[in-house]
Each structure stands twice: as C-alpha cells, then as structure tokens.
Design an enzyme around this catalytic site. Structure first.
Site, short mmCIF file in Angstrom:
data_model
loop_
_atom_site.label_atom_id
_atom_site.label_comp_id
_atom_site.label_asym_id
_atom_site.label_seq_id
_atom_site.Cartn_x
_atom_site.Cartn_y
_atom_site.Cartn_z
CB CYS A 278 23.80 79.44 52.48
SG CYS A 278 22.84 78.71 53.82
CB ILE A 279 26.39 80.24 48.35
CG1 ILE A 279 26.70 78.93 49.08
CG2 ILE A 279 27.63 80.70 47.61
CD1 ILE A 279 27.07 77.79 48.16
#
Length: 447
Positions: A278-279
C-alpha cells in the site's frame, strides 16, 4: 424513497435472505479474509484464484494467511459455506463478484492495471443480468467508471439496469491483532442509486460498520488519502531522523517525548524504508492520475524520494559503523540482515526494504545473509530475482558470531535481541528495538 429496478430488487432480496452466492477473485491477503468474513455473515462463497497451490492448501484446510487461522478455514469449508477453485466459469453462478487482485506499479512508477483488466475480461465472459461486480483493489479515482465499466459494457448489458457496479477499498493490516475484516469500518460506493443500496446491504452482512460515500471515485480517493497520509508523515520523520542524527539527537527519544502532548500530534516512526503493497505504491496512483489535470503532486513525490532514499542511507550508516567500530570496510564484511518481512510478526515481503538493503550491501562488495522467523526462503519477486531461493540462516551464537555486523531491518517480537547483543560484534538498529527493550552492551548503532 428510491425505487429499485427489478434486477436490483431480486438481488437485494437474495442478499437480505442470505441466499445470494458471492464470488471472491484473488485469495491473497485481502481476498481470503474477506471470503471468510462474508461466509460467516451467512452467504455461500466461492473463491477464485489462478494459483493452484492456494486451492490445494485450502482443500487441505491449511491457511497461508496469518489473519485466517486453519480452524476458521476448516469451519467454513466443512460447513459448505466456502470453496475455492481455479475454474473461473463458476463466476456465472455468483450473484456478487468481488475483485481483490494486485495493482502494482510499473518500473516507471505508473499504474499497472493489467490484473484488473484481465479479471474484468474474464468476468465479462459469463456476466449476466442481476449480478453485482465490486472492485476492492486500490487504484486511482475513476478506475471503476473508466476501466471496469467499459469492459463489462462490451457484453451488451447495461450497468445500473442489468448489472451493478461498486467500489469498496480494502483496509487490511497484516499482523494487526486489534482489528479484523469484520471490525474495520467499510467504505462503500455504488455506480448509481441501485448499486449503492446493494453495496450497503452486501457489506452490512459481513462488517460491523458500513460507511457509504457518494461515488466510486470518492471511495477510490479515500483509500489513496489514507495511505498518502501515512507515506508523507513517515517521510517527514525519516527526514528528521537524518537531520537530528547529524546533530547528535535521538529521533526516537524526540518522537516518544512529543507524543505525550494530548492534542495536535500523532506519532510516526522512522525506518529503513517503506514496504507492503500500500504505502510505497498507492500515492503514485494519484500522482499519475493528477497529470491528466495538469496538476503537480509535489508533496507526494517528495515523500516518495525521501522514503526511497532510506535504504541507501542505512547502508551508508552501516559502512560508517563498520569502519569506526570494527576497522573494516563494508566491501570485506559479512552482514546478517535480521527481518526480511516489511513489518514485524508477518511473513509478507511485498516491497520490503530488506530486499533493497541486501542488494545495496552486495553492490558495495559486501556479503549479506538474512534471518527471519516468518520467511524461510526468499520467493520469486518482480525486482529481486537474483535473491530467489536464499534461505534464512540460524540465529545462534556460532552463526551470528561469523558475521561482522547485524543489521536490524524488521523488529519481529520472537527474535532474541538480548542474545544478539552478546553475540554480535556490531549491531546497526533501524527500529530502535534494543533501546525499547532496555538492552545495552555491545556496540549498538542506531540508523
């Protein structure tokens, strides 16, 4: 009061009386926990995946996802509420189809939607009236409307009338024992009023709190915003780490003291780089999309630059520590990287900075091995093919003593850090794990 179409009325009735059949495409970190949650909510679920080994494991009652215990998997399969298959023709029997496939970046940091487009093309082969198709994969605002819908419309069926579309971003956090799929509030949006009603009804069966928003693009933006917030704040504290390091100030002590303020502050901690699916990835989906509107995303891009530079900074600190404390160049040193997973207590190595650390150490002529209690062997990855097949080494005194330095990349709880401090001639700690445990002695350098 909104009047539902006949197709949506029929599907809503099936969801309400729990006779609807759900299909989950992609049985990874998002799809398998979702499948279990929907099955426990009362629907029959079929899981679809292209990996035959996952199907073998599921049929044997073996879960490969920590968030899904074997007992839960066996309970749902044994009760007939869940089955898994590689045969996608079974999508025709599903009333609700949820897409949980990867959305990586290309090597040029552009969105790779190939998994979504191929999956949608497969769905289109058996799409029929009365189905709800939901995208959960993280992506840029507009994907559901601009990518998914056109592929499904090629069948001749009309969205909002014959079939229905929705988006609900996944919010899984591997290794977090405080939250589960059912207890994490679920953002939902439908393409039109009928789809919105169906989305709320479906997810209300599975999760405690459903949070509807006005459009699929808004829901897509919610997910990106959550992860951009984290990426930017982690970049800030990583930059502060480098600055304070030069001043002889401990960033971890600063953050721990700052978080005592009961308002206006939220603690973030530095690390060796960003990992997970994600990040490190999601912010660049918005960066790419913003070019369509000729708008810069300077904050996001700067955060990406800072976070991407952290592995190289850590290896620089490692080389400096070897020179100062051991009188040895990195090019002649053996380094043990402790922790291959991107975060503690999970086996997930997606985008893990540990892989980059190993690569950088060896680029500078050093030799690197790793230990991870959750990752026995490095699997095939998109960017680090040369590391495939390497195995975790033992964490005992003879093994540790054979290395010139230990680099703590991931702070797994099961690692014996006190013994590491005794056995290793030099430890470079990127997670502040020794100070947090009150372990002193030996040569411990923070990085």
């Amino acid at each position: 009061m909104t009047v539902l179409s006949s197709s949506s009325e029929i599907l809503l009735s099936k969801i309400t009386d729990k006779t609807a059949h759900a299909g989950i495409i992609g049985l990874g970190y998002v799809g398998l926990p979702l499948a279990m949650t929907v099955a426990r909510g009362g629907l029959t679920v079929t899981g679809f995946d292209i990996d035959p080994q996952k199907i073998v494991d599921i049929d044997a009652g073996r879960s490969y996802i920590e968030a899904v215990p074997d007992t839960v998997l066996r309970a749902e399969t044994g009760a007939g509420r869940f089955r898994a298959t590689t045969e996608f023709s079974g999508l025709a029997a599903c009333d609700i189809i949820v897409i949980c496939v990867p959305t990586p970046l290309t090597k040029y940091r552009e969105p790779d939607l190939s998994y979504i487009t191929r999956t949608c093309a497969t769905i289109a082969e058996t799409l029929r009236p009365g189905q709800l198709v939901v995208l959960e994969s993280t992506t840029y605002p507009g994907t559901t409307d601009e990518v998914v819908r056109p592929i499904l419309e090629k069948t001749g069926l009309t969205p909002g009338q014959d079939f229905f579309l929705g988006f609900s971003p996944e919010r899984e956090d591997p290794g977090n024992r405080d939250f589960h799929t059912s207890s994490i509030p679920k953002i939902v949006a439908g393409d039109g009023a009928d789809a919105a009603r169906l989305m709320e009804a479906f997810y209300s069966l599975a999760v405690d709190t459903v949070v509807p928003v006005s459009s699929t693009a808004t829901a897509e933006a919610v997910k990106l915003t959550e992860n951009i917030f984290r990426a930017v704040n982690i970049a800030l504290v990583n930059e502060l780490k480098v600055v304070y390091e030069a001043m002889g100030i401990d960033i971890w002590e600063v953050v721990d003291a700052a978080k005592t303020k009961p308002f206006g502050y939220m603690p973030f901690y530095p690390g060796p780089g960003l990992g997970g699916h994600c990040i490190p990835i999601d912010p660049f989906y918005l960066t790419w999309k913003s070019r369509e509107f000729e708008l810069p995303t300077r904050f996001i891009e700067l955060a990406g630059e800072i976070n991407s530079a952290m592995p190289r900074h850590v290896v620089g600190r490692l080389a400096e520590a070897l020179d100062v404390h051991c009188g040895k160049a990195l090019s002649r040193s053996r380094v043990l990287v402790v922790g291959l997973a991107y975060k503690k207590n999970v086996p997930d190595i997606r985008e893990s900075p540990s892989l980059k650390l190993i690569e950088l150490i060896e680029e500078r002529g050093g030799s690197a091995c790793y230990h991870d209690p959750h990752v026995a062997e490095i699997p095939r990855t998109r960017e680090y093919m040369a590391l495939k097949g390497r195995q975790s080494v033992a964490l005992d005194e003879p093994s540790v003593a054979s290395f010139d330095a230990v680099l703590i990349a991931t702070d797994h709880d099961t690692v014996d850090y006190a013994s590491l401090a005794r056995w290793s001639p030099l430890i470079v700690d990127t997670r502040n794990v020794f100070a947090r445990r009150g372990i002193t002695g030996g040569k411990i350098v923070k990085a």
